[in-house]
Motif scaffolding. Structure first.
Motif, PDB file in Angstrom:
ATOM      1  N   PHE A  59      44.043  43.282 -51.204  1.00 37.56           N
ATOM      2  CA  PHE A  59      43.756  44.713 -51.270  1.00 37.56           C
ATOM      3  C   PHE A  59      44.687  45.422 -50.311  1.00 37.56           C
ATOM      4  N   TRP A  60      45.068  46.655 -50.644  1.00 35.57           N
ATOM      5  CA  TRP A  60      45.837  47.422 -49.674  1.00 35.57           C
ATOM      6  C   TRP A  60      45.278  48.828 -49.549  1.00 35.57           C
ATOM      7  N   SER A  61      45.617  49.462 -48.438  1.00 34.11           N
ATOM      8  CA  SER A  61      45.251  50.865 -48.243  1.00 34.11           C
ATOM      9  C   SER A  61      46.394  51.544 -47.497  1.00 34.11           C
ATOM     10  N   GLY A  74      40.477  51.897 -68.684  1.00 34.60           N
ATOM     11  CA  GLY A  74      41.008  52.020 -67.332  1.00 34.60           C
ATOM     12  C   GLY A  74      42.126  51.010 -67.129  1.00 34.60           C
ATOM     13  N   GLN A  75      42.306  50.587 -65.877  1.00 30.74           N
ATOM     14  CA  GLN A  75      43.409  49.682 -65.573  1.00 30.74           C
ATOM     15  C   GLN A  75      43.191  48.305 -66.208  1.00 30.74           C
ATOM     16  N   ALA A  76      41.991  47.755 -66.075  1.00 36.06           N
ATOM     17  CA  ALA A  76      41.730  46.425 -66.648  1.00 36.06           C
ATOM     18  C   ALA A  76      41.815  46.483 -68.169  1.00 36.06           C
ATOM     19  N   GLY A  77      41.235  47.529 -68.751  1.00 40.23           N
ATOM     20  CA  GLY A  77      41.267  47.681 -70.205  1.00 40.23           C
ATOM     21  C   GLY A  77      42.695  47.835 -70.708  1.00 40.23           C
ATOM     22  N   GLY A  80      37.534  54.593 -74.628  1.00 44.92           N
ATOM     23  CA  GLY A  80      37.353  55.100 -73.265  1.00 44.92           C
ATOM     24  C   GLY A  80      36.692  56.463 -73.278  1.00 44.92           C
ATOM     25  N   ASP A  81      35.829  56.695 -72.303  1.00 42.56           N
ATOM     26  CA  ASP A  81      35.114  57.977 -72.286  1.00 42.56           C
ATOM     27  C   ASP A  81      35.829  59.046 -71.450  1.00 42.56           C
ATOM     28  N   GLU A  82      37.052  58.741 -70.985  1.00 46.42           N
ATOM     29  CA  GLU A  82      37.832  59.778 -70.294  1.00 46.42           C
ATOM     30  C   GLU A  82      38.837  60.376 -71.275  1.00 46.42           C
ATOM     31  N   ALA A  83      39.445  61.488 -70.851  1.00 45.71           N
ATOM     32  CA  ALA A  83      40.394  62.180 -71.735  1.00 45.71           C
ATOM     33  C   ALA A  83      41.818  61.659 -71.551  1.00 45.71           C
ATOM     34  N   SER A  94      43.735  59.040 -54.305  1.00 42.10           N
ATOM     35  CA  SER A  94      43.353  59.391 -52.928  1.00 42.10           C
ATOM     36  C   SER A  94      44.594  59.574 -52.056  1.00 42.10           C
ATOM     37  N   LYS A  95      45.766  59.411 -52.663  1.00 39.30           N
ATOM     38  CA  LYS A  95      47.016  59.462 -51.892  1.00 39.30           C
ATOM     39  C   LYS A  95      47.891  60.568 -52.495  1.00 39.30           C
ATOM     40  N   ALA A  96      48.952  60.190 -53.234  1.00 40.87           N
ATOM     41  CA  ALA A  96      49.946  61.188 -53.673  1.00 40.87           C
ATOM     42  C   ALA A  96      49.370  62.242 -54.622  1.00 40.87           C
ATOM     43  N   LEU A 124      35.230  60.797 -55.578  1.00 38.62           N
ATOM     44  CA  LEU A 124      36.616  60.580 -55.997  1.00 38.62           C
ATOM     45  C   LEU A 124      36.735  59.280 -56.774  1.00 38.62           C
ATOM     46  N   ARG A 125      36.796  59.438 -58.080  1.00 35.56           N
ATOM     47  CA  ARG A 125      36.987  58.260 -58.937  1.00 35.56           C
ATOM     48  C   ARG A 125      37.998  58.542 -60.050  1.00 35.56           C
ATOM     49  N   THR A 126      38.011  59.793 -60.526  1.00 35.25           N
ATOM     50  CA  THR A 126      38.825  60.105 -61.713  1.00 35.25           C
ATOM     51  C   THR A 126      39.925  61.115 -61.369  1.00 35.25           C
ATOM     52  N   GLY A 145      37.693  43.320 -64.279  1.00 33.41           N
ATOM     53  CA  GLY A 145      37.880  44.497 -63.426  1.00 33.41           C
ATOM     54  C   GLY A 145      36.683  44.746 -62.513  1.00 33.41           C
ATOM     55  N   ASP A 146      36.521  45.994 -62.106  1.00 33.44           N
ATOM     56  CA  ASP A 146      35.491  46.352 -61.124  1.00 33.44           C
ATOM     57  C   ASP A 146      34.072  46.002 -61.576  1.00 33.44           C
ATOM     58  N   VAL A 147      33.876  45.861 -62.894  1.00 29.78           N
ATOM     59  CA  VAL A 147      32.506  45.619 -63.375  1.00 29.78           C
ATOM     60  C   VAL A 147      32.135  44.136 -63.363  1.00 29.78           C
ATOM     61  N   ARG A 157      32.222  57.475 -75.905  1.00 23.89           N
ATOM     62  CA  ARG A 157      31.350  56.665 -75.056  1.00 23.89           C
ATOM     63  C   ARG A 157      30.605  55.633 -75.900  1.00 23.89           C
ATOM     64  N   VAL A 158      30.683  54.391 -75.509  1.00 28.81           N
ATOM     65  CA  VAL A 158      29.891  53.352 -76.181  1.00 28.81           C
ATOM     66  C   VAL A 158      28.483  53.400 -75.587  1.00 28.81           C
ATOM     67  N   ALA A 159      27.492  53.532 -76.469  1.00 25.17           N
ATOM     68  CA  ALA A 159      26.116  53.692 -75.988  1.00 25.17           C
ATOM     69  C   ALA A 159      25.330  52.384 -76.039  1.00 25.17           C
ATOM     70  N   GLU A 200      36.863  44.952 -56.138  1.00 26.19           N
ATOM     71  CA  GLU A 200      37.248  46.328 -56.490  1.00 26.19           C
ATOM     72  C   GLU A 200      38.673  46.511 -56.011  1.00 26.19           C
ATOM     73  N   SER A 201      39.625  46.051 -56.783  1.00 26.12           N
ATOM     74  CA  SER A 201      41.010  46.186 -56.329  1.00 26.12           C
ATOM     75  C   SER A 201      41.958  46.296 -57.508  1.00 26.12           C
ATOM     76  N   TRP A 202      43.053  46.957 -57.242  1.00 23.35           N
ATOM     77  CA  TRP A 202      44.129  47.168 -58.221  1.00 23.35           C
ATOM     78  C   TRP A 202      44.604  45.826 -58.779  1.00 23.35           C
ATOM     79  N   GLN A 203      44.840  44.876 -57.870  1.00 24.05           N
ATOM     80  CA  GLN A 203      45.356  43.568 -58.277  1.00 24.05           C
ATOM     81  C   GLN A 203      44.398  42.865 -59.232  1.00 24.05           C
ATOM     82  N   GLU A 240      46.155  54.231 -63.316  1.00 23.14           N
ATOM     83  CA  GLU A 240      45.883  53.538 -62.052  1.00 23.14           C
ATOM     84  C   GLU A 240      45.274  54.541 -61.073  1.00 23.14           C
ATOM     85  N   ARG A 241      44.221  54.116 -60.395  1.00 23.91           N
ATOM     86  CA  ARG A 241      43.493  55.053 -59.541  1.00 23.91           C
ATOM     87  C   ARG A 241      44.003  55.160 -58.093  1.00 23.91           C
ATOM     88  N   PRO A 242      44.694  54.145 -57.539  1.00 24.92           N
ATOM     89  CA  PRO A 242      45.083  54.268 -56.126  1.00 24.92           C
ATOM     90  C   PRO A 242      45.758  55.595 -55.741  1.00 24.92           C
TER      91      PRO A 242
HETATM   92  C1  LIG Z   1      40.549  56.863 -55.364  1.00 27.90           C
HETATM   93  C2  LIG Z   1      40.767  55.391 -55.483  1.00 27.90           C
HETATM   94  C3  LIG Z   1      41.741  54.777 -54.705  1.00 27.90           C
HETATM   95  C4  LIG Z   1      41.944  53.396 -54.805  1.00 27.90           C
HETATM   96  N1  LIG Z   1      42.896  52.822 -54.016  1.00 27.90           N
HETATM   97  C5  LIG Z   1      43.102  51.488 -54.095  1.00 27.90           C
HETATM   98  C6  LIG Z   1      44.068  50.864 -53.277  1.00 27.90           C
HETATM   99  O1  LIG Z   1      44.745  51.521 -52.473  1.00 27.90           O
HETATM  100  N2  LIG Z   1      44.258  49.526 -53.393  1.00 27.90           N
HETATM  101  C7  LIG Z   1      43.541  48.780 -54.279  1.00 27.90           C
HETATM  102  O2  LIG Z   1      43.736  47.549 -54.348  1.00 27.90           O
HETATM  103  N3  LIG Z   1      42.603  49.333 -55.072  1.00 27.90           N
HETATM  104  C8  LIG Z   1      42.366  50.670 -54.996  1.00 27.90           C
HETATM  105  N4  LIG Z   1      41.417  51.263 -55.791  1.00 27.90           N
HETATM  106  C9  LIG Z   1      40.615  50.401 -56.698  1.00 27.90           C
HETATM  107  C10 LIG Z   1      41.228  50.254 -58.091  1.00 27.90           C
HETATM  108  O3  LIG Z   1      41.762  51.454 -58.529  1.00 27.90           O
HETATM  109  C11 LIG Z   1      40.126  49.799 -59.040  1.00 27.90           C
HETATM  110  O4  LIG Z   1      39.740  48.516 -58.615  1.00 27.90           O
HETATM  111  C12 LIG Z   1      40.559  49.767 -60.492  1.00 27.90           C
HETATM  112  O5  LIG Z   1      40.807  51.057 -60.957  1.00 27.90           O
HETATM  113  C13 LIG Z   1      39.492  49.143 -61.375  1.00 27.90           C
HETATM  114  O6  LIG Z   1      39.910  49.183 -62.697  1.00 27.90           O
HETATM  115  P1  LIG Z   1      38.884  48.967 -63.902  1.00 27.90           P
HETATM  116  O7  LIG Z   1      39.704  49.056 -65.151  1.00 27.90           O
HETATM  117  O8  LIG Z   1      38.048  47.795 -63.657  1.00 27.90           O
HETATM  118  O9  LIG Z   1      37.885  50.208 -63.830  1.00 27.90           O
HETATM  119  P2  LIG Z   1      38.173  51.751 -64.045  1.00 27.90           P
HETATM  120  O10 LIG Z   1      39.556  52.071 -63.635  1.00 27.90           O
HETATM  121  O11 LIG Z   1      37.031  52.453 -63.420  1.00 27.90           O
HETATM  122  O12 LIG Z   1      38.080  51.952 -65.637  1.00 27.90           O
HETATM  123  C14 LIG Z   1      36.867  51.872 -66.358  1.00 27.90           C
HETATM  124  C15 LIG Z   1      36.900  52.888 -67.467  1.00 27.90           C
HETATM  125  O13 LIG Z   1      35.820  52.628 -68.375  1.00 27.90           O
HETATM  126  C16 LIG Z   1      35.238  53.850 -68.751  1.00 27.90           C
HETATM  127  N5  LIG Z   1      33.885  53.578 -69.265  1.00 27.90           N
HETATM  128  C17 LIG Z   1      32.812  53.162 -68.553  1.00 27.90           C
HETATM  129  N6  LIG Z   1      31.747  53.012 -69.363  1.00 27.90           N
HETATM  130  C18 LIG Z   1      32.158  53.340 -70.621  1.00 27.90           C
HETATM  131  C19 LIG Z   1      31.504  53.392 -71.879  1.00 27.90           C
HETATM  132  N7  LIG Z   1      30.216  53.065 -72.041  1.00 27.90           N
HETATM  133  N8  LIG Z   1      32.220  53.798 -72.961  1.00 27.90           N
HETATM  134  C20 LIG Z   1      33.525  54.118 -72.839  1.00 27.90           C
HETATM  135  N9  LIG Z   1      34.201  54.080 -71.653  1.00 27.90           N
HETATM  136  C21 LIG Z   1      33.515  53.695 -70.553  1.00 27.90           C
HETATM  137  C22 LIG Z   1      35.285  54.625 -67.448  1.00 27.90           C
HETATM  138  O14 LIG Z   1      35.093  56.007 -67.626  1.00 27.90           O
HETATM  139  C23 LIG Z   1      36.688  54.305 -66.971  1.00 27.90           C
HETATM  140  O15 LIG Z   1      37.644  55.161 -67.561  1.00 27.90           O
HETATM  141  C24 LIG Z   1      41.175  52.637 -55.710  1.00 27.90           C
HETATM  142  C25 LIG Z   1      40.178  53.262 -56.490  1.00 27.90           C
HETATM  143  C26 LIG Z   1      39.986  54.619 -56.382  1.00 27.90           C
HETATM  144  C27 LIG Z   1      38.905  55.280 -57.213  1.00 27.90           C
END
Ligand SMILES: Cc1cc2nc3c(=O)[nH]c(=O)nc-3n(C[C@H](O)[C@H](O)[C@H](O)COP(=O)(O)OP(=O)(O)OC[C@H]3O[C@@H](n4cnc5c(N)ncnc54)[C@H](O)[C@@H]3O)c2cc1C
Length: 417
Positions: free
Chosen positions: A335-337, A24-27, A47-50, A60-62, A141-143, A289-291, A93-95, A306-309, A55-57
């Protein structure tokens, strides 16, 4: 803040393997940083997505509005991604983490050894836990896939019930209204975004959504969902009333993906616990990141942001720490919205004990609220006030004393406070 490497810090060997779990973004930022800091060894991003890291923001917008293509969210341009010379294990997927053997096991049984491991597994959208939830279709709404599946519902003639008046719920509501759908937001608490903003901002959000024709029901708890007769779904509330709609969206929060870490015996508490160098309770494993749950000096306690920054900055910090560089990650939460053309930014942590100094009023299109402890600004919230918020951020970071009367005086620019 990330400081320079301490004298004598050992560079990680080029024979080493660094594995990042979670593309994801942090990775994505961790991978980019490892290379930009000169790591020349084997780098694997799993990563377990395709999709490549994105970036996820915009989801929910554009992207949800159909105004931006999913690929526009990708963190790296294809050439830049190539240039990282890493192995990207897509749809994988890492198990399990075998910490003793320093080895990962994939869900298909494949194993991969690591020298350093960075967990960037983010979180998953919480699903509704009410009777009927397992048999009635609903959206989260996450992906990218979630956004593409919800987007067709947002059109005139369609009715949407959004469960949860937090950030995701409200942004979906704003996008859905903009696309002409009929929208009801059902929130169990007595105000919107109750967990993250003070009452005056909740009020502002309520007014904004009301003005755009969103029906907001506060203090309304759902007790069940079901499929109705005419292809619609039915949402039942605790008072016995029902809402019929074409689509249900659950915006009820995030569950951190910390099971891997927990099963491996790493310290967790609503996420993976790390220190200020992003290190978990295992010295060779980092998280970002979020975790990640990290000590935050601005909050005076551990926080999971839980934020982009934070996804970007903590991903960078974890990568540097994995390389043995000195890292002291102490982020001021930001954080912004975006909703109906209003850009709301929140910096720092406003507390009920703070004195609020307003520049403008929350019923206007643009305002800045500063939250003071004594004469020191601790937090700020701005609507359509990005520039002023940057100055407020500087005041917070510098912990500088201000004159509250001058601060409230719109005749004195924020730059001169
Ligand atoms: C719809 C939406 C709108 C947002 N809007 C804003 C905003 O306006 N402003 C703001 O500041 N923040 C916003 N955010 C928050 C921001 O996008 C997140 O904080 C950010 O994406 C977190 O990044 P991350 O890399 O930690 O996690 P993620 O982006 O969730 O990435 C984690 C990845 O790890 C993968 N994964 C998990 N477990 C495993 C495993 N065992 N094996 C392999 N892969 C695995 C997941 O599938 C995922 O692809 C929004 C989030 C969402 C969902």
């Amino acid at each position: 803040m990330i400081s320079d490497p301490p004298p004598g810090a050992t560079a990680i060997s080029t024979a080493a393997t660094i594995v990042i779990v979670g593309a994801g973004q942090a990775g994505g930022w961790a991978a980019r940083t490892l290379r930009s800091e000169g790591f020349a060894g084997r780098l694997v991003l799993i990563g377990d997505e395709a999709h490549p890291p994105y970036e996820r923001p915009p989801l929910s917008k554009a992207v949800l509005a159909g105004e931006a293509a999913p690929a526009s969210t990708w963190l790296h341009k294809p050439e830049a991604f190539e240039a990282l010379r890493m192995e990207w294990w897509v749809d994988t997927r890492v198990a399990r983490i075998d910490r003793g053997a320093k080895c990962l096991e994939m869900s298909d049984g494949e194993r991969l050894s690591y020298d350093k491991l960075i967990l960037c597994t983010g979180g998953k959208a919480r699903v509704l836990a009410v009777p009927g939830a397992d048999t009635t279709p609903s959206h989260t709404l996450r992906t990218i896939g979630d956004a593409l599946s919800l987007a067709p519902e947002l059109q005139p003639g369609r009715s949407i019930v959004i469960v949860g008046g937090g950030w995701i719920g409200l942004e979906v509501a704003a996008t859905a209204r903009r696309k002409g759908a009929d929208v009801t937001v059902v929130e169990a608490q007595s105000r919107l975004c109750e967990r993250t903003v003070p009452p005056e901002i909740s009020e502002h959000l309520l007014g904004l959504h009301g003005a755009h024709g969103t029906r907001v029901m506060l203090g309304a708890r759902i007790t069940g969902i079901a499929q109705g007769a005419d292809g619609k779904s039915v949402v039942t509330l605790a008072d016995g009333s029902t809402l019929a709609c074409h689509a249900i969206v659950a915006g009820v929060g995030l569950v951190p993906n910390d099971a891997l870490a927990r099963d491996a015996g790493l310290a967790c508490d609503g996420g993976v616990i790390v220190d200020r160098s992003c290190r978990t309770s295992d010295p060779d494993i980092f998280a970002a990141g979020d975790v990640a749950v990290a000590p935050n000096p601005w909050a005076g306690r551990r926080l999971r942001l839980e934020s982009w920054q934070n996804a970007q900055d903590q991903g960078i910090a974890a990568a540097r720490a994995a390389l043995g560089l000195a890292v002291d990650y102490a982020p001021l939460p930001w954080f912004w919205s975006d909703q109906y053309g209003m850009n709301l930014q929140i910096c720092g942590i406003p507390l009920p004990s703070h004195r609020v100094v307003a520049r403008g009023t929350p019923c206007e299109d643009s305002f800045l609220l500063c939250y003071l402890d004594g004469d020191v600004v601790q937090a700020a919230i701005g609507a359509n006030a990005a520039r002023d918020l940057r100055f407020a951020r500087r005041l917070i970071e510098q912990r500088r004393q201000v004159d509250p009367d001058r601060l409230a005086d719109l005749g004195v620019p924020m730059a001169k406070q």
